[in-house]
Design a protein around this motif. Structure first.
Motif, PDB file in Angstrom:
ATOM      1  N   ILE A   9       0.842  -1.195   0.000  1.00  0.00           N
ATOM      2  CA  ILE A   9       0.000   0.000   0.000  1.00  0.00           C
ATOM      3  C   ILE A   9       0.878   1.246   0.000  1.00  0.00           C
ATOM      4  N   SER A  10       0.260   2.378  -0.329  1.00  0.00           N
ATOM      5  CA  SER A  10       0.962   3.655  -0.289  1.00  0.00           C
ATOM      6  C   SER A  10       0.435   4.486   0.866  1.00  0.00           C
ATOM      7  N   LEU A  11       1.330   5.113   1.589  1.00  0.00           N
ATOM      8  CA  LEU A  11       0.963   5.999   2.691  1.00  0.00           C
ATOM      9  C   LEU A  11       1.471   7.403   2.379  1.00  0.00           C
ATOM     10  N   GLY A  12       0.563   8.379   2.439  1.00  0.00           N
ATOM     11  CA  GLY A  12       0.959   9.759   2.234  1.00  0.00           C
ATOM     12  C   GLY A  12       1.702  10.285   3.447  1.00  0.00           C
ATOM     13  N   ASP A  54      -0.980   9.998   6.568  1.00  0.00           N
ATOM     14  CA  ASP A  54      -2.404   9.705   6.427  1.00  0.00           C
ATOM     15  C   ASP A  54      -2.650   8.221   6.659  1.00  0.00           C
ATOM     16  N   LEU A  55      -3.685   7.900   7.427  1.00  0.00           N
ATOM     17  CA  LEU A  55      -4.113   6.509   7.509  1.00  0.00           C
ATOM     18  C   LEU A  55      -4.702   6.072   6.162  1.00  0.00           C
ATOM     19  N   ARG A  56      -4.877   4.787   5.980  1.00  0.00           N
ATOM     20  CA  ARG A  56      -5.506   4.304   4.747  1.00  0.00           C
ATOM     21  C   ARG A  56      -6.880   4.948   4.560  1.00  0.00           C
ATOM     22  N   ASP A  57      -7.283   5.061   3.319  1.00  0.00           N
ATOM     23  CA  ASP A  57      -8.567   5.668   2.938  1.00  0.00           C
ATOM     24  C   ASP A  57      -8.655   7.139   3.318  1.00  0.00           C
ATOM     25  N   SER A  61      -2.906   8.590   0.977  1.00  0.00           N
ATOM     26  CA  SER A  61      -2.721   7.150   1.160  1.00  0.00           C
ATOM     27  C   SER A  61      -3.693   6.351   0.299  1.00  0.00           C
ATOM     28  N   THR A  62      -3.431   5.051   0.195  1.00  0.00           N
ATOM     29  CA  THR A  62      -4.273   4.169  -0.605  1.00  0.00           C
ATOM     30  C   THR A  62      -5.736   4.314  -0.207  1.00  0.00           C
TER      31      THR A  62
END
Length: 280
Positions: A9-12, A54-57, A61-62
């Protein structure tokens, strides 16, 4: 701002300070903008590399489907540990705010070797939903007023910012600051689909997230220096929640912000930064 890829996953992320300085990892609640710019800058001035994410969603982030998240609270905790490792520099000081504080607690328990210190801001030691009998729940009057607010048109930036300002006023926070942050969050949100916007603005994904099993009973197992920060006038997670965490984590320091409510105000940044830097 950039993104870091961890286990698929990608995290901002956004970094402040020297890349070689000791890492302070700031878990968003749910976006990174829950952490004030001024706090990140103070930590950097104190010789730390402050990285908020940023957390996911949410944010950069992804983002998949906030209404049916295909991950758990444990996965978010694993994200924190993987991100700390990817950023390098040894064990990190992990900080979580709001629901991000729940992520941080579980991360410190499940991945103890990844973290050297823990800061928990405006959070509690049980999952969203019904709370334990000995913990104060959300202020009923404030919640009634919040739920009475009509949802904004999520495609309208000004309507969303106005909704955030009205919500902040009910919670005892600064509506002007809340409006400005909500506008920045809106600008970073990938699209105007209501579930995605609500996830970014309100963290609604947590109402659908699998947060089991309980972790409160494990808090005495946290062995790293811990700071618990809570606003005296927090109506969402009343201060008794922070007091309970500080009692149950061995050696934890409790810092009550006498003039604060739910959000971390700029006026408290100096005091909070000093306390965080003192942890190491």
């Amino acid at each position: 701002m950039t993104t870091v890829n961890v286990h698929g996953i990608s995290l901002g992320v956004e970094s402040f300070g020297d890349d070689d300085a000791p890492l302070v990892l700031l878990a968003g609640g749910t976006t990174m903008l829950s952490w004030p710019d001024a706090l990140c800058e103070r930590l950097a001035a104190g010789g730390r590399r402050a990285v908020r994410y940023d957390l996911r969603d949410s944010g950069e982030s992804t983002t998949a489907d906030p209404e049916a998240p295909a991950y758990t609270l444990r996965d978010l905790a694993a994200d924190a540990a993987a991100l700390a490792d990817a950023l390098g520099g040894g064990p990190a000081h992990l900080a979580g705010i709001g629901v991000g504080g729940m992520v941080a607690q579980v991360a410190a328990l499940d991945h103890p070797s990844a973290f050297s210190a823990l800061t928990l801001v405006g959070t509690r030691a049980v999952a969203p939903g019904p709370t334990d009998d000995d913990l104060p729940d959300h202020d009923r009057a404030a919640m009634s007023r919040l739920f009475a607010l009509p949802m904004p048109d999520w495609a309208d930036r000004e309507a969303v910012a106005g909704f955030a300002a009205d919500s902040a006023a009910i919670l005892g926070d600064d509506p002007v600051a809340a409006r400005a942050i909500a506008a920045r969050v809106w600008d970073r949100t990938p699209g105007t689909a209501p579930p995605v916007q609500m996830s970014n603005q309100m963290g609604m994904v947590f109402s659908r997230l699998d947060c089991g099993p309980r972790w409160r009973e494990r808090l005495p197992g946290i062995e790293v220096p811990t700071l618990v920060v809570h606003g005296r006038h927090d109506r969402f997670f009343p201060v008794g929640n922070g007091e309970a965490i500080a009692r149950e984590v061995p050696g934890a320091r409790l810092l009550v912000l006498e003039a604060a409510a739910t959000a971390l105000p700029d006026a408290a940044v100096g005091e909070v930064a000093e306390a965080m830097l003192a942890l190491g």
